[in-house]
Write an enzyme that holds these catalytic residues in place. Structure first.
Site, mmCIF file in Angstrom:
data_model
loop_
_atom_site.group_PDB
_atom_site.id
_atom_site.type_symbol
_atom_site.label_atom_id
_atom_site.label_comp_id
_atom_site.label_asym_id
_atom_site.label_seq_id
_atom_site.Cartn_x
_atom_site.Cartn_y
_atom_site.Cartn_z
ATOM 1 N N ARG A 266 -14.025 -25.519 3.698
ATOM 2 C CA ARG A 266 -13.756 -26.425 4.470
ATOM 3 C C ARG A 266 -14.348 -26.607 5.586
ATOM 4 N NH1 ARG A 266 -7.651 -25.760 6.769
ATOM 5 N NH2 ARG A 266 -8.861 -24.094 7.735
ATOM 6 N N ASN B 11 -12.070 -1.413 5.258
ATOM 7 C CA ASN B 11 -10.464 -1.374 4.980
ATOM 8 C C ASN B 11 -9.978 0.233 4.750
ATOM 9 O OD1 ASN B 11 -11.808 -0.703 2.537
ATOM 10 N ND2 ASN B 11 -10.105 -1.492 1.419
ATOM 11 N N ASP C 14 -12.891 -2.857 -0.309
ATOM 12 C CA ASP C 14 -12.486 -4.270 -0.995
ATOM 13 C C ASP C 14 -13.840 -4.867 -1.991
ATOM 14 O OD1 ASP C 14 -10.281 -4.584 0.249
ATOM 15 O OD2 ASP C 14 -11.240 -5.285 2.276
ATOM 16 N N LYS D 15 -9.738 -5.025 10.836
ATOM 17 C CA LYS D 15 -11.122 -4.676 9.740
ATOM 18 C C LYS D 15 -12.217 -4.605 10.618
ATOM 19 C CE LYS D 15 -9.112 -5.826 5.090
ATOM 20 N NZ LYS D 15 -9.230 -6.186 3.958
ATOM 21 N N SER E 212 0.698 -1.170 -0.075
ATOM 22 C CA SER E 212 0.025 -0.020 0.028
ATOM 23 C C SER E 212 0.867 1.420 0.053
ATOM 24 C CB SER E 212 -0.918 0.031 1.313
ATOM 25 O OG SER E 212 -2.094 -0.990 1.185
ATOM 26 N N GLY F 139 -12.800 -13.674 6.104
ATOM 27 C CA GLY F 139 -12.989 -12.424 5.994
ATOM 28 C C GLY F 139 -13.109 -11.836 4.483
ATOM 29 N N SER F 140 -12.231 -12.060 3.771
ATOM 30 C CA SER F 140 -12.012 -11.735 2.306
ATOM 31 C C SER F 140 -13.305 -12.152 1.559
ATOM 32 C CB SER F 140 -10.892 -12.212 1.626
ATOM 33 O OG SER F 140 -9.666 -12.093 2.189
ATOM 34 N N ALA G 144 -14.666 -19.186 3.053
ATOM 35 C CA ALA G 144 -15.793 -18.288 3.662
ATOM 36 C C ALA G 144 -15.301 -17.334 4.755
ATOM 37 C CB ALA G 144 -16.906 -19.030 4.272
#
Ligand code: ATR
Length: 270
Positions: free
Chosen positions: A149, A87, A103, A66, A17, A128-129, A126
């Protein structure tokens, strides 16, 4: 006076960043400096109080902060509230922080055109992203399914964001799901421990791994060898940065220039 901007996280040393934002700040002749700020878990509030004393315009927020950033902000965008994670923070008045999530639009930019009637999108993971991506897909009317998973996390994601069928267990068992998808999005952190998801013949379909650099290379090489069109997460990284920059400065920076700088930096360390 030079405004402070930065990214807060832990670890943060390898964040691109600062490279991305300082490049745009230089290109556009803005009086600001963007720093990487390492703040350990549990110390976010304290760090923010310290930062407030400096002339800080805004912050990017990454792991593990976050969720807390979304929770403590004085004003929160609707998307950030739904995703439960921010974010981007903007200090709109001294000590008054607004939280955004770039995001989600960053993902939509990076994935490119999706035909919401014809495309079948499969989300792997499944965590955070995946939440920002699931939110973005549903907000754009794109149907999706998720494999993870851990079953209850997949079910929760589908319930919260309106996804279709979910399955769980070792992802390599679910080739038939991958077989029927036109766009596969890998949000798992499998690449970090060197695991690869075994893919069937891609036949020109899209495999998008939201990681980049050395972490995603083995998976993307395998996908390409199987005939998939591949994308890594670098465009998403640069796009979320560009949307944050636009929130702070009211102007969209040159994404291609940001992407070029990132690719050059990654090549230099490989
Ligand atoms: P992020 O914020 O980057 O999404 P995360 O919240 O820790 O990170 O989520 C990581 C995701 O990768 C999870 O979906 C995780 O599956 P679980 O929910 O079962 O933990 C998935 N993941 C990590 N390692 C994996 C592996 N070896 N095989 C399959 N899935 C994996």
């Amino acid at each position: 006076m030079t405004k402070l901007l930065g990214v807060i996280g832990d670890p943060i040393a390898h964040s691109m960043s600062p490279l991305i934002h300082n490049g745009w700040i230089r290109d556009m002749g803005i009086g600001a400096a963007y720093e990487a700020l390492r703040v350990p878990e549990g110390e976010f509030n304290k760090a923010l109080k310290t930062i407030e004393k400096r002339d800080c315009l805004g912050l990017n927020v990454t792991l593990p902060h976050k969720q807390v950033a979304a929770a403590i902000a004085n004003e929160v965008s609707a998307a950030t509230r739904a995703i439960g994670a921010a974010n981007t923070l903007t200090q709109q008045a001294p000590g008054f922080w607004r939280a955004d999530n770039t995001d989600a639009p960053g993902f939509m930019y990076a994935v490119g055109d999706i035909d919401e009637r014809a495309d079948r999108v499969l989300l792997l993971g499944a965590g955070g992203s995946a939440r920002a991506i699931a939110y973005a897909l549903s907000a754009h009317g794109v149907p999706w399914r998720v494999l993870n998973r851990t079953k209850d996390k997949a079910e929760r994601l589908a319930r919260e964001f309106g996804g279709g069928a979910t399955e769980s267990g070792a992802l390599n068992q679910y080739k038939e799901y991958i077989e029927s998808a036109t766009i596969v999005i890998n949000t798992t952190s499998m690449g970090h421990d060197g695991s690869i998801l075994d893919l069937p013949d891609g036949m020109g379909r899209t495999f998008f791994d939201i990681s980049y650099g050395k972490v995603s290379a083995p998976q993307l090489n395998h996908a390409r060898a199987q005939g998939w069109q591949t994308r890594d997460g670098l465009t998403m990284l640069v796009a979320q940065a560009a949307y944050s920059f636009e929130i702070w400065f009211g102007e969209r920076p040159d994404m291609e220039a940001g992407l070029r700088r990132c690719r050059a930096a990654l090549e230099a360390i490989s």
